[in-house]
Design a protein around this motif. Structure first.
Motif, PDB file in Angstrom:
ATOM      1  N   GLY A  33     -11.514  16.142  56.123  1.00 59.65           N
ATOM      2  CA  GLY A  33     -12.662  15.563  56.414  1.00 59.65           C
ATOM      3  C   GLY A  33     -13.071  15.773  57.952  1.00 59.65           C
ATOM      4  N   GLU A  34     -12.218  16.726  58.415  1.00 61.80           N
ATOM      5  CA  GLU A  34     -12.353  17.147  59.879  1.00 61.80           C
ATOM      6  C   GLU A  34     -13.963  17.331  60.343  1.00 61.80           C
ATOM      7  OE1 GLU A  34     -10.633  20.444  63.185  1.00 61.80           O
ATOM      8  OE2 GLU A  34      -9.161  19.462  61.365  1.00 61.80           O
ATOM      9  N   ARG A  35     -14.495  18.364  59.552  1.00 60.74           N
ATOM     10  CA  ARG A  35     -16.010  18.854  59.701  1.00 60.74           C
ATOM     11  C   ARG A  35     -16.774  17.730  60.070  1.00 60.74           C
ATOM     12  NH1 ARG A  35     -20.008  22.556  56.248  1.00 60.74           N
ATOM     13  NH2 ARG A  35     -21.558  22.761  58.078  1.00 60.74           N
ATOM     14  N   ILE A  36     -16.591  16.772  58.934  1.00 60.29           N
ATOM     15  CA  ILE A  36     -17.709  15.546  58.973  1.00 60.29           C
ATOM     16  C   ILE A  36     -17.277  14.647  60.416  1.00 60.29           C
ATOM     17  CG2 ILE A  36     -18.441  13.537  57.876  1.00 60.29           C
ATOM     18  CD1 ILE A  36     -19.255  16.689  56.966  1.00 60.29           C
ATOM     19  N   ALA A  37     -15.928  14.535  60.506  1.00 60.57           N
ATOM     20  CA  ALA A  37     -15.434  13.745  61.837  1.00 60.57           C
ATOM     21  C   ALA A  37     -15.976  14.167  62.909  1.00 60.57           C
ATOM     22  CB  ALA A  37     -13.989  13.432  61.582  1.00 60.57           C
ATOM     23  N   ASP A  38     -15.918  15.339  63.309  1.00 60.36           N
ATOM     24  CA  ASP A  38     -16.480  16.152  64.268  1.00 60.36           C
ATOM     25  C   ASP A  38     -17.888  16.118  64.538  1.00 60.36           C
ATOM     26  OD1 ASP A  38     -13.854  17.116  64.754  1.00 60.36           O
ATOM     27  OD2 ASP A  38     -14.412  19.123  64.193  1.00 60.36           O
ATOM     28  N   GLU A  39     -18.817  16.022  63.409  1.00 67.22           N
ATOM     29  CA  GLU A  39     -20.061  15.993  63.572  1.00 67.22           C
ATOM     30  C   GLU A  39     -20.498  14.637  64.018  1.00 67.22           C
ATOM     31  OE1 GLU A  39     -22.627  18.050  63.409  1.00 67.22           O
ATOM     32  OE2 GLU A  39     -21.083  19.623  62.827  1.00 67.22           O
ATOM     33  N   GLU A  40     -19.764  13.644  63.516  1.00 67.87           N
ATOM     34  CA  GLU A  40     -19.925  12.313  64.100  1.00 67.87           C
ATOM     35  C   GLU A  40     -19.452  12.205  65.608  1.00 67.87           C
ATOM     36  OE1 GLU A  40     -19.062   7.604  63.121  1.00 67.87           O
ATOM     37  OE2 GLU A  40     -17.922   9.090  61.931  1.00 67.87           O
ATOM     38  N   ALA A  41     -18.475  12.882  65.993  1.00 65.22           N
ATOM     39  CA  ALA A  41     -18.020  12.701  67.146  1.00 65.22           C
ATOM     40  C   ALA A  41     -18.831  13.446  68.245  1.00 65.22           C
ATOM     41  CB  ALA A  41     -16.542  13.390  67.479  1.00 65.22           C
ATOM     42  N   ARG A  42     -19.589  14.617  67.822  1.00 63.28           N
ATOM     43  CA  ARG A  42     -20.350  15.393  68.852  1.00 63.28           C
ATOM     44  C   ARG A  42     -21.576  14.925  68.989  1.00 63.28           C
ATOM     45  NH1 ARG A  42     -19.694  21.599  67.049  1.00 63.28           N
ATOM     46  NH2 ARG A  42     -19.458  21.625  69.202  1.00 63.28           N
ATOM     47  N   TRP A  43     -22.298  13.989  68.082  1.00 62.48           N
ATOM     48  CA  TRP A  43     -23.532  13.515  67.972  1.00 62.48           C
ATOM     49  C   TRP A  43     -23.806  12.832  69.438  1.00 62.48           C
ATOM     50  CZ3 TRP A  43     -26.293   8.978  68.434  1.00 62.48           C
ATOM     51  CH2 TRP A  43     -27.594   8.954  68.110  1.00 62.48           C
TER      52      TRP A  43
END
Length: 183
Positions: free
Chosen positions: A81-91
């Motif tokens: 789930g790293e890609r989706i976690a990164d999307e949330e963190a960078r928003w």
């Protein structure tokens, strides 16, 4: 038991007619707003063309379109789930009409797979989820076992999202529905 840390089989094994995996530990997040589609496309995601549809991404993550302007992103077991976690963190709020909808704490996530999935779901839900009606890429926002659920047919498995506070209750309901199909 799967070798993936994010999957934990809580029902029958994957070799049975129906298997239940708990994916609640995988990242998931939502985005809503008139600029959400443009934002997600700019981040390299392929989006469903209409509400209540889903698209599987090349990395194994999924995007479900819940309305004209709301998207639910589900992480891939392949990258934990790293890609989706990164999307949330960078928003970041950039004064455009694209709003982050954190879903990690609000929604539990189960994966139901196997040949008996439509029959199991028929015991829990009044919506017809047979493959000829609810094909790959279909999304249903409905009720199952008396709670609100989002069901996403990702081809070969249903991703089921629901209120995290109902996790134990819903898992027990699904397991009970699966008993008939135990080998």
């Amino acid at each position: 038991m799967s070798s993936l840390q994010s999957e934990h089989y809580i029902g029958l094994s994957p070799l049975q007619p129906c298997a239940l995996a708990d994916l609640t530990d995988l990242a998931r997040v939502g985005f809503r707003g008139t600029d959400a589609a443009q934002y997600l496309t700019g981040r390299g995601f392929s989006l469903p063309q209409a509400p209540n549809r889903a698209v599987t991404q090349a990395d194994g993550s999924h995007i479900a379109r819940l309305s004209q302007t709301e998207y639910f992103l589900l992480g891939s077991p392949a990258d934990q789930g790293e890609r989706i976690a990164d999307e949330e963190a960078r928003w970041e709020l950039d004064h455009h009409a694209n709003y982050l909808l954190p879903r990690q704490d609000s929604h539990a996530w189960l994966q139901l797979s196997g040949a008996a999935v439509p029959q199991v779901m028929a015991k829990l839900c009044g919506v017809d989820l047979r493959p000829e009606v609810f094909g790959s890429g279909a999304v249903a926002q409905t009720s199952a076992a008396r709670i609100n659920v989002i069901v996403v047919n990702v081809g070969g498995a249903f991703q089921i999202l629901f209120d995290r506070a109902s996790h134990a209750y819903f898992v027990a309901a699904v397991q009970d529905a699966m008993l008939e199909f135990a080998a």
